[in-house]
Design a protein around this motif. Structure first.
Motif, PDB file in Angstrom:
ATOM      1  N   GLY A 118      37.094 -42.465  -7.078  1.00 48.56           N
ATOM      2  CA  GLY A 118      38.011 -41.349  -7.268  1.00 48.56           C
ATOM      3  C   GLY A 118      37.484 -40.044  -6.714  1.00 48.56           C
ATOM      4  O   GLY A 118      38.249 -39.105  -6.502  1.00 48.56           O
ATOM      5  N   ALA A 119      36.173 -39.969  -6.482  1.00 49.52           N
ATOM      6  CA  ALA A 119      35.578 -38.736  -5.981  1.00 49.52           C
ATOM      7  C   ALA A 119      35.501 -38.701  -4.457  1.00 49.52           C
ATOM      8  O   ALA A 119      35.073 -37.708  -3.880  1.00 49.52           O
ATOM      9  N   LEU A 120      35.905 -39.800  -3.792  1.00 47.10           N
ATOM     10  CA  LEU A 120      35.818 -39.875  -2.335  1.00 47.10           C
ATOM     11  C   LEU A 120      37.147 -39.491  -1.693  1.00 47.10           C
ATOM     12  O   LEU A 120      38.208 -39.947  -2.128  1.00 47.10           O
ATOM     13  N   ALA A 121      37.062 -38.674  -0.661  1.00 45.91           N
ATOM     14  CA  ALA A 121      38.275 -38.359   0.102  1.00 45.91           C
ATOM     15  C   ALA A 121      38.757 -39.629   0.795  1.00 45.91           C
ATOM     16  O   ALA A 121      37.957 -40.447   1.252  1.00 45.91           O
ATOM     17  N   GLU A 122      40.079 -39.793   0.864  1.00 43.88           N
ATOM     18  CA  GLU A 122      40.645 -41.008   1.449  1.00 43.88           C
ATOM     19  C   GLU A 122      40.190 -41.207   2.888  1.00 43.88           C
ATOM     20  O   GLU A 122      40.060 -42.337   3.359  1.00 43.88           O
TER      21      GLU A 122
END
Length: 461
Positions: free
Chosen positions: A206-210
């Motif tokens: 959830g903390a990673l940019a797509e």
């Protein structure tokens, strides 16, 4: 290549004829034997928990039997090593026994003597490994009790499940609310498993940019996309030989979910822009705070990935379901914080304990740990079940004498009753068992307000 645990005897002799004869003797006795012509490199091929014994000639070119004995016992001092020689060298035999050899056989020796010695050594090895396993199991239970504090039935069951699953190769899906301790459980599964010496890699999806999630997880080759100037090893590949913990898996896009499903099924990874399939020896522990079955029904999560992950689910109970575990945890974290800051320890008073037990802990263990830290620092802490209700109770680590403790307990009882719906001050007074005038005085003394609680009085005040 490591030696299989099915092998019971490793036989080392540079004489091929004798080696074949001794192997035949052991084989006819029903023992699984691996024969080697030299000792060099054997130690690296044996795990510390290999269940067999080593039989080795002493006088060999390269590494001799005494050197092998010292190297093997440097890795595992309890591994039985039987040494043989054809020179009748009594001082050498004494030296070998003092160095820790299990037995010493002088050539020529009868087949029965070899078999008797090997069987006794195998029985000793089984006993050693059984005792080692029992000690490890006891240590694991103690470790789990320290990491996952609590005596509630829910926590006892969770620790049992972790102990059972840790010894397997199964991927695990951890279910739990925010702050419940999902990474703590994941680390316990890794540390209690046979992979404990391998890497533990934690990543929050959830903390990673797509735009970077695929590169971060799967890696990439140079030129895979604009800006990819050199090869990058992804998290899955980096965790090879160990465990990868993937938190907030529900936030992954459907495209990434397809690749994760393939990785789970085939145990290979392909870097972005690459054509090579890289085999993985990896355990995946995924975690979510959502109902993935519901997400799958709504088309936000792949159903096939959900069923693949849901083979071994672990549910972490929220703190509000764990009864007095909250008190134990709070005191545990407060004591830790006091020690860390060099401050005196504070014991919870009855009113404070009641306040902690009434709190619903929406942030779970993480919220409680932060509260315990502030308590240890002597800071006043308002515990509140609803963000707009400041009257749920106040906790401080400096309760003072008996009269102050009584007043604090009285305030916490009134504050707790204020969180419940009341149509009037008269209703509140009746619930507390005091006259309305007394209630007025106590509200004023403790700085509490009936209107601030969300109730609205219809009394003539």
């Amino acid at each position: 290549m490591s030696i299989d645990n099915q092998i019971q005897v490793v036989l080392i002799d540079d004489d091929p004829h004798l080696r074949q004869a001794l192997c035949q003797t052991l084989d006819l006795a029903g023992l699984k034997v691996l024969t080697l012509g030299e000792a060099t490199g054997l130690t690296a091929r044996l795990s510390r928990d290999w269940p067999g014994v080593v039989v080795s000639d002493i006088r060999m070119p390269g590494m001799d039997g005494l050197e092998l004995l010292a190297e093997l016992h440097g890795q595992d001092a309890e591994l039985p090593v039987l040494l043989i020689t054809g020179h009748g060298d009594v001082p050498l035999a004494v030296q070998a026994m003092r160095a820790g050899a299990y037995d010493f056989l002088e050539k020529p020796f009868a087949s029965d003597a070899l078999l008797d010695s090997v069987r006794r050594a195998l029985a000793l090895r089984r006993l050693v490994l059984d005792n080692r396993s029992l000690r490890l199991a006891l240590s694991d239970r103690q470790q789990l009790s320290t990491r996952l504090v609590g005596h509630s039935p829910q926590m006892l069951r969770l620790r049992e499940q972790i102990g059972a699953l840790a010894a397997t190769k199964a991927d695990v899906l951890i279910l739990g609310e925010t702050g419940a301790g999902k990474e703590v459980v994941a680390r316990a599964l890794h540390d209690l498993s046979s992979r404990r010496s391998g890497p533990f890699v934690a990543i929050n999806a959830g903390a990673l940019a797509e735009s970077v999630v695929e590169s971060e997880l799967f890696g990439h080759e140079p030129g895979a996309f604009t800006g990819a100037q050199k090869r990058r090893i992804g998290k899955f590949e980096f965790a090879n030989g160990g465990t990868l913990f993937l938190d907030e898996i529900e936030s992954m896009s459907l495209d990434v979910q397809v690749k994760l499903l393939r990785l789970l099924q085939e145990r290979v990874v392909e870097r972005l822009g690459g054509n090579q399939l890289i085999p993985l020896d990896i355990r995946i522990i995924a975690a979510t705070k959502e109902d993935l079955r519901q997400s799958a029904d709504q088309g936000r999560f792949r159903a096939d990935l959900y069923y693949r992950l849901n083979v071994a689910p672990l549910r972490i109970p929220p703190l509000r379901e764990r009864g007095e575990d909250a008190l134990m945890l709070f005191q545990h974290f407060a004591d830790e914080a006091s020690s860390r800051h060099g401050l005196p320890l504070h014991e919870l008073q009855p009113g404070q304990r009641a306040l902690l037990l009434r709190h619903s802990w929406p942030g779970n263990v993480r919220e409680l740990q932060n509260a315990a830290e502030r308590f240890a620092l002597g800071l006043e802490l308002a515990l509140d079940n609803t963000p707009d209700n400041p009257a749920a109770g106040v906790l401080t680590s400096t309760p003072g004498g008996l009269s102050e403790q009584v007043e604090q307990f009285e305030k916490s009882l009134i504050a707790a009753e204020l969180t419940r719906p009341h149509s009037s001050l008269r209703s509140l007074a009746e619930a507390l068992g005091v006259p309305r005038k007394t209630l007025h005085d106590k509200l004023r003394k403790h700085g509490l307000n009936f209107a601030d609680s969300g109730n609205h009085s219809t009394d003539d005040e």
